[in-house]
Design a protein around this motif. Structure first.
Motif, PDB file in Angstrom:
ATOM      1  N   SER A 118       0.813  -1.348   0.063  1.00  0.00           N
ATOM      2  CA  SER A 118       0.041   0.056   0.197  1.00  0.00           C
ATOM      3  C   SER A 118       0.948   1.312  -0.246  1.00  0.00           C
ATOM      4  N   THR A 119       2.103   1.039   0.271  1.00  0.00           N
ATOM      5  CA  THR A 119       2.937   2.192   0.665  1.00  0.00           C
ATOM      6  C   THR A 119       4.106   2.238  -0.682  1.00  0.00           C
ATOM      7  N   SER A 120       3.921   1.241  -1.315  1.00  0.00           N
ATOM      8  CA  SER A 120       5.065   1.127  -2.536  1.00  0.00           C
ATOM      9  C   SER A 120       4.851   2.304  -3.431  1.00  0.00           C
ATOM     10  N   ASN A 121       6.011   2.841  -3.699  1.00  0.00           N
ATOM     11  CA  ASN A 121       6.266   4.100  -4.752  1.00  0.00           C
ATOM     12  C   ASN A 121       5.795   3.803  -6.144  1.00  0.00           C
ATOM     13  N   ALA A 122       4.667   4.229  -6.746  1.00  0.00           N
ATOM     14  CA  ALA A 122       4.353   3.738  -8.277  1.00  0.00           C
ATOM     15  C   ALA A 122       5.516   4.237  -8.966  1.00  0.00           C
ATOM     16  N   SER A 123       6.105   5.191  -9.123  1.00  0.00           N
ATOM     17  CA  SER A 123       7.186   5.370 -10.061  1.00  0.00           C
ATOM     18  C   SER A 123       8.370   4.363 -10.094  1.00  0.00           C
ATOM     19  N   ALA A 124       8.636   4.100  -8.807  1.00  0.00           N
ATOM     20  CA  ALA A 124       9.696   3.104  -8.640  1.00  0.00           C
ATOM     21  C   ALA A 124       9.333   1.782  -9.087  1.00  0.00           C
ATOM     22  N   ALA A 125       8.046   1.347  -8.724  1.00  0.00           N
ATOM     23  CA  ALA A 125       7.380   0.244  -9.117  1.00  0.00           C
ATOM     24  C   ALA A 125       7.424   0.196 -10.765  1.00  0.00           C
ATOM     25  N   ALA A 126       7.040   1.212 -11.239  1.00  0.00           N
ATOM     26  CA  ALA A 126       6.866   1.201 -12.786  1.00  0.00           C
ATOM     27  C   ALA A 126       8.360   0.974 -13.508  1.00  0.00           C
ATOM     28  N   GLY A 127       9.477   1.421 -12.844  1.00  0.00           N
ATOM     29  CA  GLY A 127      10.589   1.416 -13.298  1.00  0.00           C
ATOM     30  C   GLY A 127      11.066  -0.248 -13.316  1.00  0.00           C
ATOM     31  N   ALA A 128      10.801  -0.886 -12.203  1.00  0.00           N
ATOM     32  CA  ALA A 128      11.115  -2.430 -12.083  1.00  0.00           C
ATOM     33  C   ALA A 128      10.052  -3.068 -13.091  1.00  0.00           C
ATOM     34  N   VAL A 129       8.919  -2.772 -13.330  1.00  0.00           N
ATOM     35  CA  VAL A 129       8.213  -3.336 -14.387  1.00  0.00           C
ATOM     36  C   VAL A 129       8.714  -3.076 -15.735  1.00  0.00           C
ATOM     37  N   GLY A 184      10.221  -9.985 -21.216  1.00  0.00           N
ATOM     38  CA  GLY A 184       9.183 -10.085 -22.082  1.00  0.00           C
ATOM     39  C   GLY A 184       7.684  -9.964 -21.273  1.00  0.00           C
ATOM     40  N   ILE A 185       8.041 -10.250 -20.090  1.00  0.00           N
ATOM     41  CA  ILE A 185       6.712 -10.413 -19.061  1.00  0.00           C
ATOM     42  C   ILE A 185       7.006 -10.011 -17.880  1.00  0.00           C
ATOM     43  N   ALA A 186       6.001  -9.539 -17.043  1.00  0.00           N
ATOM     44  CA  ALA A 186       6.267  -8.953 -15.709  1.00  0.00           C
ATOM     45  C   ALA A 186       5.083  -9.539 -14.890  1.00  0.00           C
ATOM     46  N   GLU A 187       5.189  -9.782 -13.528  1.00  0.00           N
ATOM     47  CA  GLU A 187       4.002 -10.104 -12.733  1.00  0.00           C
ATOM     48  C   GLU A 187       4.035  -9.384 -11.292  1.00  0.00           C
ATOM     49  N   LEU A 188       2.803  -8.875 -11.288  1.00  0.00           N
ATOM     50  CA  LEU A 188       2.689  -7.980  -9.851  1.00  0.00           C
ATOM     51  C   LEU A 188       1.776  -8.509  -9.123  1.00  0.00           C
ATOM     52  N   GLN A 189       1.971  -8.523  -7.663  1.00  0.00           N
ATOM     53  CA  GLN A 189       0.969  -8.970  -6.704  1.00  0.00           C
ATOM     54  C   GLN A 189       0.592  -7.906  -5.646  1.00  0.00           C
ATOM     55  N   ALA A 190      -0.680  -7.936  -5.421  1.00  0.00           N
ATOM     56  CA  ALA A 190      -1.117  -6.824  -4.463  1.00  0.00           C
ATOM     57  C   ALA A 190      -2.199  -7.130  -3.599  1.00  0.00           C
ATOM     58  N   ILE A 191      -2.240  -6.783  -2.156  1.00  0.00           N
ATOM     59  CA  ILE A 191      -3.162  -7.190  -1.584  1.00  0.00           C
ATOM     60  C   ILE A 191      -3.770  -5.925  -1.039  1.00  0.00           C
ATOM     61  N   GLY A 192      -5.008  -5.784  -1.111  1.00  0.00           N
ATOM     62  CA  GLY A 192      -5.876  -4.531  -0.636  1.00  0.00           C
ATOM     63  C   GLY A 192      -5.922  -3.526  -1.575  1.00  0.00           C
ATOM     64  N   PRO A 193      -7.124  -2.713  -1.217  1.00  0.00           N
ATOM     65  CA  PRO A 193      -7.278  -1.611  -2.236  1.00  0.00           C
ATOM     66  C   PRO A 193      -5.943  -0.784  -2.551  1.00  0.00           C
ATOM     67  N   LYS A 194      -5.321  -0.181  -1.562  1.00  0.00           N
ATOM     68  CA  LYS A 194      -4.406   0.665  -1.707  1.00  0.00           C
ATOM     69  C   LYS A 194      -3.116   0.239  -2.432  1.00  0.00           C
ATOM     70  N   ALA A 195      -2.877  -0.935  -2.161  1.00  0.00           N
ATOM     71  CA  ALA A 195      -1.673  -1.884  -2.919  1.00  0.00           C
ATOM     72  C   ALA A 195      -2.332  -2.050  -4.166  1.00  0.00           C
ATOM     73  N   VAL A 196      -3.438  -2.516  -4.545  1.00  0.00           N
ATOM     74  CA  VAL A 196      -4.023  -2.624  -5.878  1.00  0.00           C
ATOM     75  C   VAL A 196      -3.823  -1.256  -6.931  1.00  0.00           C
ATOM     76  N   ASN A 197      -4.353  -0.387  -6.098  1.00  0.00           N
ATOM     77  CA  ASN A 197      -4.428   1.202  -6.593  1.00  0.00           C
ATOM     78  C   ASN A 197      -2.751   1.416  -7.064  1.00  0.00           C
ATOM     79  N   GLN A 198      -1.797   1.141  -6.167  1.00  0.00           N
ATOM     80  CA  GLN A 198      -0.451   1.431  -6.718  1.00  0.00           C
ATOM     81  C   GLN A 198       0.003   0.833  -7.737  1.00  0.00           C
ATOM     82  N   ALA A 199      -0.344  -0.750  -7.792  1.00  0.00           N
ATOM     83  CA  ALA A 199      -0.081  -1.589  -8.770  1.00  0.00           C
ATOM     84  C   ALA A 199      -0.673  -0.888 -10.168  1.00  0.00           C
ATOM     85  N   VAL A 200      -1.859  -0.667 -10.233  1.00  0.00           N
ATOM     86  CA  VAL A 200      -2.338  -0.085 -11.445  1.00  0.00           C
ATOM     87  C   VAL A 200      -1.762   1.152 -11.908  1.00  0.00           C
ATOM     88  N   LYS A 201      -1.477   2.097 -10.930  1.00  0.00           N
ATOM     89  CA  LYS A 201      -0.840   3.357 -11.124  1.00  0.00           C
ATOM     90  C   LYS A 201       0.549   3.016 -11.751  1.00  0.00           C
TER      91      LYS A 201
END
Lengths: 114, 114
Positions: free
Chosen positions: A8-19, A27-44
């Motif tokens: 839920s506190t993941s930095n979306a830009s940093a995660a985007a860099g990793a993706v 050629g493929i990436a996989e993200l996992q998130a639990i809870g609305p805030k984490a899902v929101n950060q994953a989508v962002k």
């Protein structure tokens, strides 16, 4: 393939860099998130990652699915995001190999190359 | 194309039915959500919609993007989800026309047809 765990506190830009990095390497990436805030950060992070790799001609999309994970003896339902590109990634690999590990820099570099 | 507005209290299954219906009718669906809870419901609805249309051979994915919306004079950043199928939707239209409007029933029917 490593699964990027987004909190839920993941930095979306940093995660985007990793993706973006993972997509370029594998050629493929996989993200996992639990809870609305984490899902929101994953989508962002994926929306942002689209911008990072767009200059290289990649067009990211993702497929959501439910997955059960065990955390501290408890079973929770997480959302898993499988990220791929609609355009082929393979042809761009040589370009990504020369650069730094920092995704944003790599994306900017490919703009300058054009 | 109508944009399905997903709120924090939206029922994910009901939204999934709307997504599946729109995909079958128009080949594309668009969702919009503001805030973590709404985004979470939107993602869940797409994951559920994948199950509704999978028996018809559709393979839904989505592309997230940021969009500015004005609500009560305030500008807010929403997340927009553009949903498409990786497999063609057109060939399946006749099957969806005969059924009821309820998506789940339609999906079950197509299983029984096989």
């Amino acid at each position: 393939m490593n699964t990027l765990k987004i909190g839920s506190t993941s930095n979306a830009s940093a995660a985007a860099g990793a993706v973006a990095n993972t997509i370029r390497e594998e050629g493929i990436a996989e993200l996992q998130a639990i809870g609305p805030k984490a899902v929101n950060q994953a989508v962002k992070s994926i929306a942002i990652a689209r911008g990072y790799v767009a200059p290289s001609g990649l067009d990211l999309f993702f497929v959501p699915s439910f997955v059960d994970v065990e955390i501290g003896g408890e079973t929770k339902t997480a959302l898993r995001f499988t990220v791929r590109s609609r355009t082929p990634v393979t042809s761009l690999r040589p370009r990504t190999r020369k650069g730094t590990t920092k995704e944003e820099t790599a994306a900017e570099q490919s703009w300058e190359d054009i």
